[in-house]
Scaffold this motif. Structure first.
Motif, PDB file in Angstrom:
ATOM      1  N   ASN A 129     -26.059  19.959 -18.532  1.00  0.00           N
ATOM      2  CA  ASN A 129     -25.863  21.194 -17.745  1.00  0.00           C
ATOM      3  C   ASN A 129     -24.873  20.992 -16.593  1.00  0.00           C
ATOM      4  O   ASN A 129     -25.122  21.430 -15.473  1.00  0.00           O
ATOM      5  N   CYS A 130     -23.762  20.328 -16.899  1.00  0.00           N
ATOM      6  CA  CYS A 130     -22.769  20.044 -15.858  1.00  0.00           C
ATOM      7  C   CYS A 130     -21.743  21.168 -15.808  1.00  0.00           C
ATOM      8  O   CYS A 130     -21.971  22.251 -16.332  1.00  0.00           O
ATOM      9  N   PHE A 131     -20.593  20.924 -15.170  1.00  0.00           N
ATOM     10  CA  PHE A 131     -19.556  21.949 -15.074  1.00  0.00           C
ATOM     11  C   PHE A 131     -18.803  22.136 -16.401  1.00  0.00           C
ATOM     12  O   PHE A 131     -18.081  23.115 -16.564  1.00  0.00           O
ATOM     13  N   VAL A 165     -12.952  16.876 -18.101  1.00  0.00           N
ATOM     14  CA  VAL A 165     -12.079  15.825 -17.563  1.00  0.00           C
ATOM     15  C   VAL A 165     -12.567  14.434 -17.989  1.00  0.00           C
ATOM     16  O   VAL A 165     -11.767  13.523 -18.225  1.00  0.00           O
ATOM     17  N   CYS A 166     -13.872  14.270 -18.141  1.00  0.00           N
ATOM     18  CA  CYS A 166     -14.385  12.962 -18.605  1.00  0.00           C
ATOM     19  C   CYS A 166     -13.823  12.653 -19.991  1.00  0.00           C
ATOM     20  O   CYS A 166     -13.389  11.527 -20.253  1.00  0.00           O
ATOM     21  N   ALA A 167     -13.809  13.663 -20.865  1.00  0.00           N
ATOM     22  CA  ALA A 167     -13.321  13.451 -22.235  1.00  0.00           C
ATOM     23  C   ALA A 167     -11.829  13.121 -22.238  1.00  0.00           C
ATOM     24  O   ALA A 167     -11.372  12.235 -22.963  1.00  0.00           O
ATOM     25  N   ASN A 180     -14.258  10.322 -12.280  1.00  0.00           N
ATOM     26  CA  ASN A 180     -13.476  11.565 -12.284  1.00  0.00           C
ATOM     27  C   ASN A 180     -14.335  12.824 -12.260  1.00  0.00           C
ATOM     28  O   ASN A 180     -13.806  13.929 -12.105  1.00  0.00           O
ATOM     29  N   CYS A 181     -15.627  12.670 -12.424  1.00  0.00           N
ATOM     30  CA  CYS A 181     -16.516  13.825 -12.615  1.00  0.00           C
ATOM     31  C   CYS A 181     -16.923  14.466 -11.289  1.00  0.00           C
ATOM     32  O   CYS A 181     -17.615  13.845 -10.476  1.00  0.00           O
ATOM     33  N   ALA A 182     -16.532  15.723 -11.093  1.00  0.00           N
ATOM     34  CA  ALA A 182     -16.888  16.432  -9.853  1.00  0.00           C
ATOM     35  C   ALA A 182     -18.388  16.680  -9.756  1.00  0.00           C
ATOM     36  O   ALA A 182     -18.949  16.733  -8.663  1.00  0.00           O
TER      37      ALA A 182
HETATM   38  S1  SF4 Z   1     -16.354  15.389 -16.024  1.00  0.00           S
HETATM   39 FE1  SF4 Z   1     -18.483  15.715 -15.361  1.00  0.00          FE
HETATM   40  S2  SF4 Z   1     -18.663  17.947 -15.074  1.00  0.00           S
HETATM   41 FE2  SF4 Z   1     -16.832  17.582 -16.325  1.00  0.00          FE
HETATM   42  S3  SF4 Z   1     -17.586  17.738 -18.470  1.00  0.00           S
HETATM   43 FE3  SF4 Z   1     -17.620  15.572 -17.906  1.00  0.00          FE
HETATM   44  S4  SF4 Z   1     -19.724  15.222 -17.154  1.00  0.00           S
HETATM   45 FE4  SF4 Z   1     -19.399  17.448 -17.165  1.00  0.00          FE
END
Ligand code: SF4
Ligand code: FAD
Ligand code: SF4
Length: 372
Positions: free
Chosen positions: A9-11, A15-17, A54-56
């Motif tokens: 349930n993140c944003f 960006v992680c991918a 990198n994850c906000a």
């Molecule tokens: S960087 Fe963080 S917020 Fe963005 S999709 Fe990946 S886990 Fe979710």
């Protein structure tokens, strides 16, 4: 935390991918209909922690320690741009200006066959036209962000949470100087299950959907919570003031993301972008029915971009005037949120009258101060 495999349930910013050196993070819709990372082959993870850094969503602070460097209201003097944009068309004018200054634009278009909004790279004015107008659903970022060439300069537009992660990403790569980042005042994103249920109902009268406009300004900007859905067999026009179902889902807060309600840290003047845009709903322009954008800059770079715009009318105002009416707090869970999310999660298909009955239940529960 070694990687984002436990993040739920993140944003859904993707960006992680995009930053994973082993390319093992997949962004897919979760059961509630929101984008989220999935790591299907965890054994391949080398624990470099790039995704986590990198994850906000995993950081308390924003990537940018900002202060407001300018605030304005304005609109495009190009009537075609003004007609097709959500508010004053300033989003498009900033993009067009930067395109002519040597930037490419990573913005959002609607992909009708895939039934999704998606980031893509526009490097011509023709391609940029698809970014005009807000698409009030969560965009799939991965292909667009991945197509960014680290040697070029870009304007990247997105939700504030997408931009907050994206700034961390480019800072880590030491290419922040090549970018202008733009976000918008952001109410929330609704579940993609709600969007697809809306499309299912729209298809009954319009046939296979070929294009969608979320802000049809034909009834006037102040009544422009208005859908214009074109299909193989006809066109559907429907607006909130007449009970449009999509806008009841979206603005009724019955199916917004859990992160939007609980973890959003981007309301009012909280942003990691250079520039923020929005609708100038305040009193100052209440008689303007063509559309006015609010514009706020948070860096000197952002202010310089706004001050160098051509072909626009730009009026400076204090932030409280320019951004009057914008949210200071996160969206609140609607009374019948649990019931709506249950129906959507289970893929239960209702006729429009059934969904409207659910909204009546929501209203009654709200009056009785009961939450489902
Ligand atoms: S960087 Fe963080 S917020 Fe963005 S999709 Fe990946 S886990 Fe979710
Ligand atoms: C989900 C969502 C919620 C919003 N909530 C508010 C709000 O609470 N208050 C407010 O004043 N404004 C809100 N906006 C912004 C508003 O709709 C307009 O974008 C803004 O007024 C600027 O209008 P414009 O005419 O200058 O640009 P527009 O022509 O609307 O340009 C919009 C820009 O946003 C990008 N974009 C479009 N859809 C998406 C998307 N789904 N995800 C990421 N980027 C996208 C496009 O690439 C384009 O560059 C929201 C927008 C979205 C997409
Ligand atoms: S409301 Fe906040 S968390 Fe939700 S999409 Fe907008 S910026 Fe992201």
């Amino acid at each position: 935390m070694k990687n984002v495999s436990k993040v739920k349930n993140c944003f859904g910013c993707g960006v992680c991918a995009v930053s994973c050196p082993k390319n093992i993070i997949d962004i897919r819709l979760n059961d509630d209909g929101f984008y989220q990372p999935f790591i299907d082959e965890p054994d391949k993870c080398i624990h470099c922690k790039v995704c986590v850094d990198n994850c906000a969503f995993l950081h308390k602070d924003l990537a940018l320690e900002n202060s407001v460097t300018g605030s304005w209201c304005g609109w495009s003097n190009d009537s075609a741009v003004l007609a097709q944009s959500a508010s004053g068309g300033i989003g498009f004018e900033i993009a067009r200006h930067l395109l002519h200054s040597g930037y490419k634009v990573c913005g959002v278009r609607y992909n009708a066959p895939e039934r999704r909004a998606e980031h893509f790279i526009a490097d011509t004015e023709d391609a940029l036209a698809a970014t005009m107008g807000s698409k009030y659903i969560q965009s799939y970022t991965v292909d667009g962000f991945s197509a960014i060439n680290r040697k070029d300069s870009y304007l990247v537009v997105g939700t504030p949470c997408q931009i907050d992660s994206f700034r961390r990403y480019i800072r880590r790569l030491k290419i922040e100087d090549h970018f202008v980042l733009m976000d918008f005042f952001c109410h929330c994103v609704p579940s993609m299950h709600a969007w697809r249920e809306y499309l299912r109902l729209a298809q009954k009268s319009a046939g296979a959907i070929t294009s969608v406009v979320w802000r049809d300004k034909t009834p006037g900007w102040h009544d422009s919570w208005a859908m214009l859905v074109k299909g193989s067999e006809g066109t559907l026009k429907s607006r909130l003031s007449q009970g449009d179902l999509f806008y009841k889902f979206f603005l009724g807060d019955v199916c917004c993301g859990k992160a939007c309600m609980k973890q959003c840290k981007y309301k009012w003047d909280k942003s990691s972008a250079d520039i923020r845009i929005g609708d100038a709903w305040g009193d100052t322009y209440s008689r303007n029915d063509a559309g006015v954008s609010t514009i706020v800059s948070f860096t000197d770079k952002g202010r310089e971009v706004v001050e160098s715009l051509n072909g626009c009318t730009i009026n400076p105002h204090p932030l409280e005037v320019a951004a009057e009416g914008q949210m200071h707090e996160n969206v609140h869970r609607a009374a019948a949120y649990g019931m709506f999310m249950f129906l959507l999660r289970k893929g239960i298909q209702l006729p429009a009258a059934g969904w409207n009955a659910a909204f009546i239940v929501n209203k009654i529960l709200r009056r009785l101060k009961i939450k489902l």
